[in-house]
Design an enzyme around this catalytic site. Structure first.
Site, PDB file in Angstrom:
ATOM      1  N   VAL A  14       7.536  80.026  16.446  1.00 13.63           N
ATOM      2  CA  VAL A  14       7.291  79.461  17.982  1.00 13.63           C
ATOM      3  C   VAL A  14       7.404  80.708  19.191  1.00 13.63           C
ATOM      4  O   VAL A  14       6.529  81.013  19.809  1.00 13.63           O
ATOM      5  CB  VAL A  14       8.409  78.600  18.498  1.00 13.63           C
ATOM      6  CG1 VAL A  14       7.901  77.844  19.954  1.00 13.63           C
ATOM      7  CG2 VAL A  14       7.961  77.167  17.420  1.00 13.63           C
ATOM      8  N   ARG A  45      16.262  90.121  15.231  1.00 11.55           N
ATOM      9  CA  ARG A  45      17.452  90.518  14.571  1.00 11.55           C
ATOM     10  C   ARG A  45      16.755  91.628  13.774  1.00 11.55           C
ATOM     11  O   ARG A  45      17.756  92.516  13.483  1.00 11.55           O
ATOM     12  CB  ARG A  45      17.851  89.185  13.541  1.00 11.55           C
ATOM     13  CG  ARG A  45      18.712  88.416  14.317  1.00 11.55           C
ATOM     14  CD  ARG A  45      19.304  87.540  13.342  1.00 11.55           C
ATOM     15  NE  ARG A  45      18.317  86.592  12.584  1.00 11.55           N
ATOM     16  CZ  ARG A  45      18.712  85.546  11.868  1.00 11.55           C
ATOM     17  NH1 ARG A  45      19.782  85.181  11.611  1.00 11.55           N
ATOM     18  NH2 ARG A  45      17.635  85.188  11.232  1.00 11.55           N
ATOM     19  N   LYS A 105      15.087  70.704  19.324  1.00 11.36           N
ATOM     20  CA  LYS A 105      15.478  69.126  19.479  1.00 11.36           C
ATOM     21  C   LYS A 105      16.956  68.886  18.889  1.00 11.36           C
ATOM     22  O   LYS A 105      17.678  67.823  19.507  1.00 11.36           O
ATOM     23  CB  LYS A 105      14.340  68.413  18.823  1.00 11.36           C
ATOM     24  CG  LYS A 105      13.841  68.640  17.519  1.00 11.36           C
ATOM     25  CD  LYS A 105      12.901  69.718  17.669  1.00 11.36           C
ATOM     26  CE  LYS A 105      12.668  70.516  16.295  1.00 11.36           C
ATOM     27  NZ  LYS A 105      11.197  70.285  15.619  1.00 11.36           N
ATOM     28  N   ILE A 136       2.204  67.946  22.386  1.00 12.55           N
ATOM     29  CA  ILE A 136       1.964  66.844  23.422  1.00 12.55           C
ATOM     30  C   ILE A 136       2.905  66.939  24.682  1.00 12.55           C
ATOM     31  O   ILE A 136       4.330  66.882  24.153  1.00 12.55           O
ATOM     32  CB  ILE A 136       2.096  65.561  22.501  1.00 12.55           C
ATOM     33  CG1 ILE A 136       1.292  65.556  21.126  1.00 12.55           C
ATOM     34  CG2 ILE A 136       1.545  64.349  23.468  1.00 12.55           C
ATOM     35  CD1 ILE A 136       1.297  64.190  20.412  1.00 12.55           C
ATOM     36  N   GLY A 187       4.251  76.836   9.004  1.00 15.66           N
ATOM     37  CA  GLY A 187       5.171  76.910   9.984  1.00 15.66           C
ATOM     38  C   GLY A 187       5.592  76.003  10.647  1.00 15.66           C
ATOM     39  O   GLY A 187       5.950  75.791  11.902  1.00 15.66           O
ATOM     40  N   ASP A 201      15.022  65.260  11.767  1.00 15.05           N
ATOM     41  CA  ASP A 201      14.290  65.866  12.755  1.00 15.05           C
ATOM     42  C   ASP A 201      13.421  64.739  13.790  1.00 15.05           C
ATOM     43  O   ASP A 201      13.503  64.814  14.993  1.00 15.05           O
ATOM     44  CB  ASP A 201      13.092  66.859  12.288  1.00 15.05           C
ATOM     45  CG  ASP A 201      12.429  67.310  13.284  1.00 15.05           C
ATOM     46  OD1 ASP A 201      13.021  68.237  14.019  1.00 15.05           O
ATOM     47  OD2 ASP A 201      11.091  66.947  13.523  1.00 15.05           O
ATOM     48  N   LYS A 205      14.201  63.539  17.673  1.00 14.48           N
ATOM     49  CA  LYS A 205      13.265  63.578  18.988  1.00 14.48           C
ATOM     50  C   LYS A 205      13.163  61.895  19.499  1.00 14.48           C
ATOM     51  O   LYS A 205      13.058  61.990  20.616  1.00 14.48           O
ATOM     52  CB  LYS A 205      11.945  63.595  18.353  1.00 14.48           C
ATOM     53  CG  LYS A 205      11.672  65.289  17.734  1.00 14.48           C
ATOM     54  CD  LYS A 205      10.393  65.448  16.838  1.00 14.48           C
ATOM     55  CE  LYS A 205      10.384  66.911  16.306  1.00 14.48           C
ATOM     56  NZ  LYS A 205       9.447  66.937  15.378  1.00 14.48           N
TER      57      LYS A 205
END
Ligand code: NDP
Ligand code: HSE
Length: 435
Positions: A14, A45, A105, A136, A187, A201, A205
């Site tokens: 990202v 890093r 999240k 979205i 990814g 996950d 959300k």
């Protein structure tokens, strides 16, 4: 013109997407904000690692917390993930009163109550559009666009990795492991993919969606969670025979006496909207008491799609820092002095596929003459159907063309309508495939 300076912590999928987007769309972004928005600082890093973005002019820090505490930036963007260092980075930036953008999240769902309280005390903003459903803009839609409603339910496909795996298993007969490996390569998956597969996950959300929909504190621990590891190829096939698709859904529903919060694999009728949401795509359906049902659909994961949401948050915060406070979001989205006319193209040049239905006399040679005219105008036929006469002497011929400009379609249609066996009153519509 002075630039808005952004510090990006985390240069993974990202983070690199955010740098690319801010650079590639720099002109349009500066027209929207009224000032350039530039990444001046970032954390890598491993400084020797090749990154798929331009880091020239960017000061590279080796330590995330130092950037959050010391960098001379206007906005801090946290894209590390997880709860450890990411939480410290966000709290350190907020303690300096810096606006923060995060896509994390897990952090918002599990430490959001603490983070938003710290932000409130320090007069800082923490924005998290990318934390739910990737590209979205569902947070903005619920928080702003649907603010006039009492929201009764929010439900949807909110994990791109699981939807990708289920789609590959359903459509291509791929194994779970192979599909997951590709999702990781693209990814989509979390650093620990069990978060995706086991529904954690999606539950992160859902906790965020439920909070902004119902006005409740973040309630992740109360969510009932079941992932997709229990879904076998055999179940997927049997569900198909019954007319269903298997999807991992997150569902939040309001009742008079409380709310339901659940994530689980679900059989969805194959003509339902959610059954048609495949691959990495996500979809969220919101039920409001005034608007009824509204749906949002798009890419739920991946560097560029997620960067789209992160950059939208950066722009919101940049506008708040720079614009006339009465017009933080300009009425026409761009700054008034950056609104420029563009030529509106003639519709006869607009290309699409076309549906055509002709009523014709039931004679020999009709189809060949119609297709000959289409071929002479370099129009291919994607589908064609001839129906025998019903209760009269006329038959009908329906067809769908390839994608062509309207003027070419009209020229062919004019010729067809002059054929002696073609009756008046052709039906014609554009076909838009949105692909
Ligand atoms: P990646 O694993 O690709 O990137 C994480 C980056 O953070 C890496 O560059 C990593 O460094 C860096 N990092 C990790 N720990 C530290 C640390 N202690 N100090 C400095 N840097 C550190 O993750 P993603 O980009 O995929 O995800 C980032 C965030 O966005 C996560 O919260 C994720 O949940 C969220 N998200 C991701 C989406 C996606 O499609 N990928 C979609 C929506 C949200 P190094 O390069 O050295 O390993
Ligand atoms: N791992 C997440 C997913 C990333 O697959 O949906 C987007 O939040």
């Amino acid at each position: 013109m002075q630039a808005v300076r952004v510090g990006v912590v985390g240069l993974g999928t990202v983070g690199q997407g955010v740098l690319r987007l801010l650079k590639n769309n720099a002109d349009e972004i500066s027209r929207r904000v009224g000032q350039p928005v530039v990444v001046t600082d970032a954390v890598a890093r491993d400084a020797s690692r090749q990154r798929d973005c331009d880091l020239s002019g960017v000061t590279l820090w080796s330590d995330a917390l130092s950037l959050a505490r010391e960098a001379d930036v206007d906005i801090v963007v946290e894209l590390i993930g997880g709860l450890g260092v990411a939480r410290d980075v966000v709290l350190a930036a907020v303690a300096r009163g810096k606006p923060v953008v995060t896509a994390n999240k897990a952090l918002i769902a599990e430490a959001g109550n603490e983070i938003f309280e710290a932000a409130r005390q320090n007069n800082a903003v923490v924005a998290f559009e990318a934390a739910v459903a990737g590209g979205i803009p569902i947070i903005k839609a619920i928080r702003e666009g649907l603010a006039g409603n009492v929201i009764h339910a929010v439900a949807g496909i909110i994990n791109g990795t699981c939807n990708y795996i289920l789609t590959q298993m359903t459509e291509k007969g791929e194994t779970f492991a192979d599909a997951l490996a590709v999702a990781q390569k693209l990814g989509y998956a979390e650093a620990d993919p069990t978060f995706d597969i086991e529904g954690v996950d999606a539950a992160h959300k859902l906790a965020i969606l439920a909070s902004i929909a119902f006005g409740i504190p973040l309630s992740f621990p109360q969510i009932s969670i079941e992932g997709i590891s229990s879904v076998s190829p055999a179940d997927i096939k049997i569900a198909q025979v019954f007319g269903y698709r298997v999807k991992l859904l997150g569902i939040a529903k309001r009742h008079d006496n409380g709310i339901e919060l659940r994530v689980h694999p679900t059989l969805v009728p194959d003509d339902a909207l959610l059954a048609k949401v495949d691959g990495v795509l996500n979809a969220v359906v919101v039920q409001g008491n005034a608007v009824g049902q509204v749906g949002f659909y798009g890419r739920g994961a991946g560097g560029d799609a997620t960067a789209s949401a992160v950059v939208a948050d950066i722009l919101d915060l940049a506008r708040a820092l720079t614009a006339d406070p009465r017009h933080v979001v300009p009425a026409l989205a761009f700054q008034p002095d950056a609104v420029r006319p563009l030529p509106v193209l003639p519709v006869r040049d607009a290309a699409s596929a076309f549906y055509l239905r002709l009523t014709v006399a039931d004679e020999a040679g009709v189809l060949s003459q119609i297709t000959a005219i289409l071929a002479a105008h370099d129009i291919s036929v994607e589908a064609i159907l001839q129906r025998e006469p019903r209760g009269g002497d006329d038959a009908s011929v329906a067809l769908i063309t390839s994608v062509i400009p309207q003027h070419r379609f009209e020229a062919a249609l004019d010729e067809m309508q002059k054929l002696p066996f073609v009756r008046a009153g052709a039906a014609r519509f554009r076909v838009e495939k949105f692909d």
